[in-house]
Design a protein around this motif. Structure first.
Motif, PDB file in Angstrom:
ATOM      1  N   HIS A 175      36.763  33.184  44.938  1.00 30.21           N
ATOM      2  CA  HIS A 175      36.285  32.341  43.838  1.00 30.21           C
ATOM      3  C   HIS A 175      36.736  30.928  44.170  1.00 30.21           C
ATOM      4  CE1 HIS A 175      35.011  31.620  39.690  1.00 30.21           C
ATOM      5  NE2 HIS A 175      36.102  30.906  39.526  1.00 30.21           N
ATOM      6  N   SER A 177      37.835  41.480  34.057  1.00 26.35           N
ATOM      7  CA  SER A 177      37.643  40.390  35.008  1.00 26.35           C
ATOM      8  C   SER A 177      38.809  39.427  34.852  1.00 26.35           C
ATOM      9  CB  SER A 177      36.321  39.676  34.718  1.00 26.35           C
ATOM     10  OG  SER A 177      36.176  38.550  35.544  1.00 26.35           O
ATOM     11  N   GLN A 229      37.614  42.260  39.652  1.00 25.53           N
ATOM     12  CA  GLN A 229      36.655  42.843  38.719  1.00 25.53           C
ATOM     13  C   GLN A 229      36.807  44.357  38.721  1.00 25.53           C
ATOM     14  OE1 GLN A 229      32.984  41.318  40.449  1.00 25.53           O
ATOM     15  NE2 GLN A 229      32.768  39.935  38.717  1.00 25.53           N
ATOM     16  N   ALA A 257      45.596  39.273  44.341  1.00 29.16           N
ATOM     17  CA  ALA A 257      44.416  39.801  43.643  1.00 29.16           C
ATOM     18  C   ALA A 257      44.299  41.311  43.870  1.00 29.16           C
ATOM     19  CB  ALA A 257      43.148  39.087  44.119  1.00 29.16           C
ATOM     20  N   GLY A 286      40.881  35.927  36.843  1.00 25.03           N
ATOM     21  CA  GLY A 286      40.945  34.959  37.915  1.00 25.03           C
ATOM     22  C   GLY A 286      41.072  33.556  37.348  1.00 25.03           C
ATOM     23  N   PRO A 287      41.109  32.567  38.156  1.00 28.31           N
ATOM     24  CA  PRO A 287      41.337  32.676  39.590  1.00 28.31           C
ATOM     25  C   PRO A 287      42.794  33.046  39.892  1.00 28.31           C
ATOM     26  CG  PRO A 287      41.129  30.366  38.963  1.00 28.31           C
ATOM     27  CD  PRO A 287      40.880  31.193  37.726  1.00 28.31           C
ATOM     28  N   LYS A 334      39.256  36.468  42.564  1.00 28.27           N
ATOM     29  CA  LYS A 334      39.103  37.096  41.252  1.00 28.27           C
ATOM     30  C   LYS A 334      39.115  38.611  41.436  1.00 28.27           C
ATOM     31  CE  LYS A 334      34.060  36.830  41.251  1.00 28.27           C
ATOM     32  NZ  LYS A 334      32.880  36.348  40.549  1.00 28.27           N
ATOM     33  N   VAL A 369      47.066  34.185  36.565  1.00 30.83           N
ATOM     34  CA  VAL A 369      45.624  34.027  36.378  1.00 30.83           C
ATOM     35  C   VAL A 369      45.394  32.999  35.271  1.00 30.83           C
ATOM     36  CG1 VAL A 369      45.140  36.411  37.073  1.00 30.83           C
ATOM     37  CG2 VAL A 369      45.297  35.877  34.666  1.00 30.83           C
TER      38      VAL A 369
END
Length: 146
Positions: A50, A100, A57, A110, A102-103, A55, A89
């Motif tokens: 990202h 979800s 998911q 991650a 992020g970043p 990120k 994050v």
């Protein structure tokens, strides 16, 4: 050959280790990994670049098992809030079927976060299937729980 061609999503009920979480930065890699998760009746998880960061998911809809129930979501939300508060994050979206975040500064971090939330979603899902909520248990008793 894309990074997700050799993706080995877990057997149903088995969370992925951090090193096995696919890098789905490219859309075709994401589609391939999601198809693999769906074929294996597994909760989907991936990391993706990202910008200069990463990120995470997760998507429970790839699995045909029940989603994480609302009362269990509090555990996932609390963990995500802790990551936001400590600056790991910037944003976290947590739902019964999707996560979800992020970043995140590094791919390694991650992957660690993705693996932890993947394991938590599986565990909460399995616990829900084994021990239904009070309202579900009451409705299964003769006389509606009275």
């Amino acid at each position: 050959m894309s990074a997700c061609d050799d993706v080995v999503m877990p057997k149903p009920g088995m969370p992925l280790q951090a090193a096995l979480i696919p890098d789905c930065t490219k859309p075709e890699a994401h589609r391939a990994a999601y198809r693999t998760a769906k074929a294996n009746d597994a909760i989907f998880v991936c990391v993706a670049r990202h910008g200069q960061r990463w990120k995470v998911q997760l998507d429970a809809m790839a699995s045909r098992k029940p989603y994480v129930p609302d009362q269990s979501l509090a555990v996932l939300r609390s963990a995500a809030e802790a990551l936001v508060l400590d600056g790991t994050v910037e944003q976290a979206n947590i739902g019964a079927d999707y996560i979800s975040m992020g970043p995140i500064e590094t791919e390694e971090r991650a992957r660690e976060i993705g693996a932890a939330f993947h394991a938590a979603m599986y565990g909460l899902q399995l616990l829900h299937m084994a021990a239904p909520s009070q309202s579900e248990a009451s409705s299964r008793r003769p006389g509606g729980g009275r």
